[in-house]
Design an enzyme around this catalytic site. Structure first.
Site, mmCIF file in Angstrom:
data_model
loop_
_atom_site.group_PDB
_atom_site.id
_atom_site.type_symbol
_atom_site.label_atom_id
_atom_site.label_comp_id
_atom_site.label_asym_id
_atom_site.label_seq_id
_atom_site.Cartn_x
_atom_site.Cartn_y
_atom_site.Cartn_z
ATOM 1 N N TYR A 26 32.853 25.661 54.290
ATOM 2 C CA TYR A 26 31.832 26.435 54.999
ATOM 3 C C TYR A 26 30.428 26.016 54.559
ATOM 4 O O TYR A 26 29.542 25.783 55.382
ATOM 5 C CB TYR A 26 32.042 27.935 54.753
ATOM 6 C CG TYR A 26 30.976 28.795 55.386
ATOM 7 C CD1 TYR A 26 31.018 29.101 56.741
ATOM 8 C CD2 TYR A 26 29.919 29.289 54.632
ATOM 9 C CE1 TYR A 26 30.040 29.884 57.330
ATOM 10 C CE2 TYR A 26 28.928 30.067 55.206
ATOM 11 C CZ TYR A 26 28.996 30.364 56.557
ATOM 12 O OH TYR A 26 28.026 31.123 57.138
ATOM 13 N N HIS B 36 48.566 45.927 34.399
ATOM 14 C CA HIS B 36 48.095 45.127 35.545
ATOM 15 C C HIS B 36 47.216 46.020 36.408
ATOM 16 O O HIS B 36 47.641 47.126 36.774
ATOM 17 C CB HIS B 36 49.269 44.678 36.436
ATOM 18 C CG HIS B 36 50.005 43.504 35.950
ATOM 19 N ND1 HIS B 36 49.604 42.221 36.197
ATOM 20 C CD2 HIS B 36 51.143 43.412 35.229
ATOM 21 C CE1 HIS B 36 50.461 41.385 35.657
ATOM 22 N NE2 HIS B 36 51.409 42.081 35.062
ATOM 23 N N HIS C 197 52.002 45.920 28.586
ATOM 24 C CA HIS C 197 50.785 45.414 29.215
ATOM 25 C C HIS C 197 50.431 46.198 30.473
ATOM 26 O O HIS C 197 51.243 46.960 30.988
ATOM 27 C CB HIS C 197 50.878 43.915 29.504
ATOM 28 C CG HIS C 197 51.883 43.526 30.536
ATOM 29 N ND1 HIS C 197 53.228 43.427 30.284
ATOM 30 C CD2 HIS C 197 51.725 43.204 31.842
ATOM 31 C CE1 HIS C 197 53.864 43.050 31.382
ATOM 32 N NE2 HIS C 197 52.976 42.918 32.350
#
Length: 154
Positions: free
Chosen positions: A135, A71, A69
């Protein structure tokens, strides 16, 4: 937008927009075949991904090619669609890799696909969802307190 440049840490300032977007992208080889356990093949895939990213105006901030895999920590301009970025990285890398290694495509990849069709794509930010919600709520509260209309988003 009248924001001083030093106000937003790590933001990218463009002519029409300011942004700070980072994404974690993970995808696997088809059937989790360990294609990249050979360091030479892993390094080749890294080089392919760097070139594809440069060609598509994608910034790779961090990358790791594991045996089965990938990343990536990436950033790209807000006008780009995430699906287009993912398609460019996965699709072009598979095409170029198989061009260089037809023997791998023939011997290990049933159906001729390097990557699984699935992936993980998540946002990474310097503010949590809760901070942003607070916020926004504070902005609404302050606008109501001062009896001002909501600030325009345009």
């Amino acid at each position: 937008m009248n924001i001083r440049r030093d106000k937003i840490k790590d933001a990218v300032y463009e002519r029409r927009y300011v942004y700070s977007t980072h994404y974690h992208l993970i995808w696997c080889t088809k059937y989790r075949n360990q294609i990249f356990k050979d360091q030479k093949l892993a390094d080749e895939m890294k080089e392919l991904l760097v070139q594809i990213a440069q060609d598509n105006d994608i910034l790779i901030e961090k990358m790791e090619v594991m045996p089965e895999h990938i990343h990536l920590l990436i950033s790209f301009k807000p006008y780009k669609a995430a699906s287009s970025v993912i398609k460019a990285l996965k699709g072009r890398s598979a095409f170029l890799f198989f061009q260089n290694h037809p023997e791998i495509k023939k011997s290990q990849m049933w159906g001729g696909h390097l990557w699984s069709s699935s992936y993980y794509f998540g946002t990474v930010g310097n503010m949590s969802k809760e901070v942003v919600e607070k916020y926004i709520n504070d902005q609404i509260y302050n606008a109501q307190k001062e009896k001002k209309p909501y600030p325009s988003t345009h």
